[in-house]
Design an enzyme around this catalytic site. Sequence first.
Site, mmCIF file in Angstrom:
data_model
loop_
_atom_site.group_PDB
_atom_site.id
_atom_site.type_symbol
_atom_site.label_atom_id
_atom_site.label_comp_id
_atom_site.label_asym_id
_atom_site.label_seq_id
_atom_site.Cartn_x
_atom_site.Cartn_y
_atom_site.Cartn_z
ATOM 1 N N GLY A 63 0.594 -4.732 1.036
ATOM 2 C CA GLY A 63 -0.626 -4.748 0.233
ATOM 3 C C GLY A 63 -0.428 -5.435 -1.115
ATOM 4 N N ALA A 66 0.867 -1.158 0.000
ATOM 5 C CA ALA A 66 0.000 0.000 0.000
ATOM 6 C C ALA A 66 0.914 1.221 0.000
ATOM 7 C CB ALA A 66 -0.882 -0.026 1.240
ATOM 8 N N GLU A 104 4.770 -5.046 7.267
ATOM 9 C CA GLU A 104 4.132 -3.934 7.989
ATOM 10 C C GLU A 104 4.672 -3.769 9.401
ATOM 11 O OE1 GLU A 104 2.544 -6.311 6.252
ATOM 12 O OE2 GLU A 104 1.077 -5.370 4.929
ATOM 13 N N GLU A 121 -0.875 -8.967 -0.391
ATOM 14 C CA GLU A 121 -2.297 -9.169 -0.068
ATOM 15 C C GLU A 121 -3.164 -9.142 -1.323
ATOM 16 O OE1 GLU A 121 -1.728 -6.029 2.884
ATOM 17 O OE2 GLU A 121 -2.764 -7.313 4.319
HETATM 18 C C1 HXC Z 1 5.076 4.371 -1.154
HETATM 19 C C2 HXC Z 1 6.951 3.400 -2.055
HETATM 20 C C3 HXC Z 1 6.588 2.135 -1.508
HETATM 21 C C4 HXC Z 1 5.370 2.076 -0.750
HETATM 22 C C5 HXC Z 1 8.444 1.895 -2.562
HETATM 23 N N1 HXC Z 1 8.114 3.196 -2.693
HETATM 24 N N2 HXC Z 1 7.536 1.234 -1.853
HETATM 25 N N3 HXC Z 1 6.200 4.500 -1.870
HETATM 26 N N4 HXC Z 1 4.657 3.212 -0.611
HETATM 27 N N5 HXC Z 1 4.905 0.913 -0.240
HETATM 28 C C6 HXC Z 1 8.850 4.240 -3.390
HETATM 29 C C7 HXC Z 1 10.111 4.647 -2.650
HETATM 30 O O1 HXC Z 1 9.807 5.576 -1.621
HETATM 31 C C8 HXC Z 1 10.921 5.256 -3.768
HETATM 32 O O2 HXC Z 1 10.459 6.569 -4.016
HETATM 33 C C9 HXC Z 1 10.548 4.407 -4.972
HETATM 34 O O3 HXC Z 1 9.307 3.763 -4.640
HETATM 35 C C10 HXC Z 1 11.583 3.309 -5.241
HETATM 36 O O4 HXC Z 1 11.783 2.560 -4.048
HETATM 37 P P1 HXC Z 1 13.234 2.308 -3.384
HETATM 38 O O5 HXC Z 1 13.028 2.039 -1.964
HETATM 39 O O6 HXC Z 1 14.176 3.400 -3.757
HETATM 40 O O7 HXC Z 1 13.647 0.980 -4.174
HETATM 41 P P2 HXC Z 1 14.632 -0.169 -3.664
HETATM 42 O O8 HXC Z 1 15.836 0.433 -2.984
HETATM 43 O O9 HXC Z 1 14.829 -1.057 -4.837
HETATM 44 O O10 HXC Z 1 13.830 -0.958 -2.539
HETATM 45 C C11 HXC Z 1 12.664 -1.709 -2.868
HETATM 46 C C12 HXC Z 1 11.872 -2.083 -1.596
HETATM 47 C C13 HXC Z 1 11.571 -0.807 -0.787
HETATM 48 C C14 HXC Z 1 12.682 -3.080 -0.765
HETATM 49 C C15 HXC Z 1 10.583 -2.766 -2.079
HETATM 50 O O11 HXC Z 1 11.001 0.187 -1.652
HETATM 51 C C16 HXC Z 1 10.616 -1.021 0.335
HETATM 52 O O12 HXC Z 1 10.961 -1.571 1.373
HETATM 53 N N6 HXC Z 1 9.358 -0.548 0.171
HETATM 54 C C17 HXC Z 1 8.348 -0.602 1.208
HETATM 55 C C18 HXC Z 1 7.836 -2.002 1.347
HETATM 56 C C19 HXC Z 1 6.767 -2.079 2.436
HETATM 57 O O13 HXC Z 1 7.023 -1.810 3.588
HETATM 58 N N7 HXC Z 1 5.577 -2.418 2.025
HETATM 59 C C20 HXC Z 1 4.445 -2.524 2.929
HETATM 60 C C21 HXC Z 1 3.709 -1.219 2.921
HETATM 61 S S1 HXC Z 1 2.371 -1.237 4.095
HETATM 62 P P3 HXC Z 1 11.477 7.805 -4.185
HETATM 63 O O14 HXC Z 1 10.552 8.976 -4.331
HETATM 64 O O15 HXC Z 1 12.332 7.828 -2.979
HETATM 65 O O16 HXC Z 1 12.245 7.471 -5.423
HETATM 66 C C22 HXC Z 1 1.210 -2.196 3.355
HETATM 67 C C23 HXC Z 1 0.058 -2.788 4.103
HETATM 68 C C24 HXC Z 1 -0.831 -1.832 4.665
HETATM 69 O O17 HXC Z 1 1.289 -2.460 2.240
HETATM 70 C C25 HXC Z 1 -1.201 -2.173 6.022
HETATM 71 C C26 HXC Z 1 -1.112 -0.997 6.907
HETATM 72 C C27 HXC Z 1 0.203 -0.246 6.802
#
Ligand code: HXC
Length: 259
Positions: free
Chosen positions: A110, A67, A133, A113
């Site tokens: 997400g 998400a 998360e 999911e």
């Molecule tokens: C918003 C996101 C994002 C996310 C990545 N980006 N994931 N933006 N929401 N979930 C954005 C980054 O901020 C970045 O923007 C660009 O995408 C590229 O990501 P990088 O991190 O630079 O890429 P990389 O180094 O290759 O790392 C990939 C990754 C990492 C390991 C997947 O992006 C990451 O850990 N993302 C978050 C994963 C996560 O926690 N997902 C769960 C979300 S919560 P910029 O502008 O800096 O270039 C959820 C469930 C909801 O999904 C439930 C309640 C929370």
Amino acid sequence: MTEQHENIRVETRGRTGIITLHRPKALNALDAATLREVVAAAAAMDADPGIGAIVLTGSGKAFAAGADIKEMADRGFSEMFRADWFAGWDAFTRVRTPVVGAVAGYALGGGCELAMMCDVLIAADTARFGQPEINLGVIPGMGGSQRLTRAVGKAKAMDMVLTGRQMDAAEAERAGLVSRVVPADRLLDEALEVAGTIAAKSLPAAMAAKEAVSAAFETGLAQGVLFERRLFHGLFATEDQKEGMAAFAAKREPRFTHR
Ligand code: HXC
């Protein structure tokens, strides 16, 4: 023909509809606009009797990296609760046409999911599944704690949800999270082949099959078996049942009309 929306691409090939998540600046993170677009595209395909299966896939390095964290970071409880944040995704699970999920790269939070809302899940060897998360100080919010547990059992689900670690494609297949793993450059072809196979079946039978298997997640065994049997009986009202059984007896291929 490919339709370009803000965060997805929509395409039809034969009787298969394809939805491609395409929000490269955020690794296809699922924000509210993406939710609206995916749900609307899937609903339109579902309403089209010319579509017998849907493929949902990602692009670039991700199926979806979760998400959109930035979109929700500053919100409070009251706002999340009143908006019933993420409830909109339930509409995707109400799509009755079978959905083949094709995952390459990250399917996190997400993204994982959403993948688990698909009916058949195929992974590229590059796929990474996770519910990270816990690293953000929260827990899954789009069904992860429930669907992952039903898919892979308590032991692995607890491990994933509590530590936030990722599963690679091989582990996901061993655990029963995905049905097949293919080389990344074969992923879309494989998903289209599976979708094409499903789309060639009787659509009422395919929809009933999806409903019956899905019921196994929701009901006890006796109720589920009865539900299946009633659906089975109901299919005897379709022209496709007559055609399928007549074709078998005549030793020829069936010609389903999806009625
Ligand atoms: C918003 C996101 C994002 C996310 C990545 N980006 N994931 N933006 N929401 N979930 C954005 C980054 O901020 C970045 O923007 C660009 O995408 C590229 O990501 P990088 O991190 O630079 O890429 P990389 O180094 O290759 O790392 C990939 C990754 C990492 C390991 C997947 O992006 C990451 O850990 N993302 C978050 C994963 C996560 O926690 N997902 C769960 C979300 S919560 P910029 O502008 O800096 O270039 C959820 C469930 C909801 O999904 C439930 C309640 C929370």
